[in-house]
Design an enzyme around this catalytic site. Structure first.
Site, PDB file in Angstrom:
ATOM      1  N   LEU B  77       0.797  -1.127   0.063  1.00  0.00           N
ATOM      2  CA  LEU B  77      -0.078   0.119  -0.051  1.00  0.00           C
ATOM      3  C   LEU B  77       0.819   1.262  -0.014  1.00  0.00           C
ATOM      4  O   LEU B  77       1.821   1.367   0.881  1.00  0.00           O
ATOM      5  CB  LEU B  77      -0.837   0.070   1.224  1.00  0.00           C
ATOM      6  N   CYS B  78       0.655   2.098  -0.884  1.00  0.00           N
ATOM      7  CA  CYS B  78       1.507   3.521  -0.934  1.00  0.00           C
ATOM      8  C   CYS B  78       1.004   4.147   0.503  1.00  0.00           C
ATOM      9  O   CYS B  78       0.078   4.357   0.801  1.00  0.00           O
ATOM     10  CB  CYS B  78       0.910   4.257  -1.923  1.00  0.00           C
ATOM     11  N   ILE B  79       2.427   4.708   0.918  1.00  0.00           N
ATOM     12  CA  ILE B  79       2.311   5.250   2.410  1.00  0.00           C
ATOM     13  C   ILE B  79       1.354   6.419   2.340  1.00  0.00           C
ATOM     14  O   ILE B  79       0.599   6.764   3.024  1.00  0.00           O
ATOM     15  CB  ILE B  79       3.594   5.167   2.996  1.00  0.00           C
ATOM     16  N   ALA B  82      -2.224   5.972   1.389  1.00  0.00           N
ATOM     17  CA  ALA B  82      -2.629   5.471   2.883  1.00  0.00           C
ATOM     18  C   ALA B  82      -2.988   6.469   3.983  1.00  0.00           C
ATOM     19  O   ALA B  82      -4.069   6.380   4.598  1.00  0.00           O
ATOM     20  CB  ALA B  82      -1.938   4.367   3.313  1.00  0.00           C
TER      21      ALA B  82
END
Lengths: 125, 130
Positions: B77-79, B82
């Site tokens: 998941l892209c930080i 997210a």
């Protein structure tokens, strides 16, 4: 990372949306900026409402959004210099190259198709 | 064939996350390699373990977790995406002073560089979005 050294692929970031109203344009720009660290062959194309991303004099004060359009001017500093705009999309919106915040190359549909065909990776946002 | 997968739409909201799952599962069953599945934009919501769909519906999040376990899949998941959407892992929750984390098993949070790396390393990067 060693395995990736020397691998240079042609990345095309395809921007199809207006800059505000959805987050796609902003989050696309974030990938381009992070991706710049990877020394790949990067191009950006703007088609449909995506051409509005490059419009000069954006004022987002009343919409209470962050105006991120100046970031496109900073792309040159990241060695991201190949920016392409779809001619028909520009014309359909009553815009010319003069209305854009950065220098671009305007391509017709056939040239845009050719550009896409040359890529290894096309990320469409 | 070595595939990278980008999922850019949320579960239950859009067909893209279902299609990405079906494609990934089919590719693995056919013996292809999935280098990584990267979740961006609302796609990060595919990875919240607090998802509770109605019982007679598919459980999109659990489905990803099970696939990850079975095939040792890398689900990222892209930080930045997210954090904007209230998705935190244990470390980030601690760092941001939040009282909970919500990442489903099999998922991890990392940066956009992981997406670019998937583009470089995979023979095909397949985008599932709008």
């Amino acid at each position: 990372m060693d395995e990736m050294e020397g691998t240079i692929k042609k990345f095309l970031y395809l921007n199809r949306r207006a800059p505000y109203g959805t987050i796609y344009a902003l989050e696309s720009l974030e990938v381009v900026l992070i991706g710049a660290a990877f020394d790949q062959d990067v191009s950006l194309a703007f088609i449909d409402d995506g051409v509005y991303e490059l419009k000069k004099n954006q004022d987002t004060t009343k919409a209470e959004m962050k105006n991120f359009s100046p970031t496109y001017r900073a792309l040159e500093g990241y060695d991201v210099e190949k920016l392409y705009v779809d001619k028909a999309s520009l014309e359909a919106r009553g815009l010319t190259e003069e209305d854009l915040i950065v220098p671009v190359q305007v391509l017709d549909a056939a040239q845009m198709t050719q550009l896409m065909e040359q890529q290894d990776v096309v990320l469409s946002f | 064939m070595k595939f990278g997968i980008l999922v850019s739409e949320g579960p239950y909201q859009h067909q893209a996350s279902d299609s990405a799952y079906q494609f990934t599962k089919a590719a693995l069953e056919k013996g292809h390699e999935i280098f990584r599945v990267f979740f961006y934009h609302d796609g990060v919501n595919n990875g919240t373990r607090l998802t509770v769909p109605p019982q007679d519906d598919r459980h999109i999040v659990n489905r990803w977790s099970e696939l990850a376990k079975k095939y040792n899949l890398d689900l990222v998941l892209c930080i930045a995406a997210a954090q904007r959407r209230g998705m935190l892992d244990e470390n980030e929750a601690k760092r941001q002073g939040k009282d909970a984390n919500n990442i489903a098993p099999g998922f991890r949070i990392s940066g956009l560089g992981q997406l670019v790396e998937a583009g470089i390393q995979s023979e095909r990067l397949v985008v599932f979005g709008d």
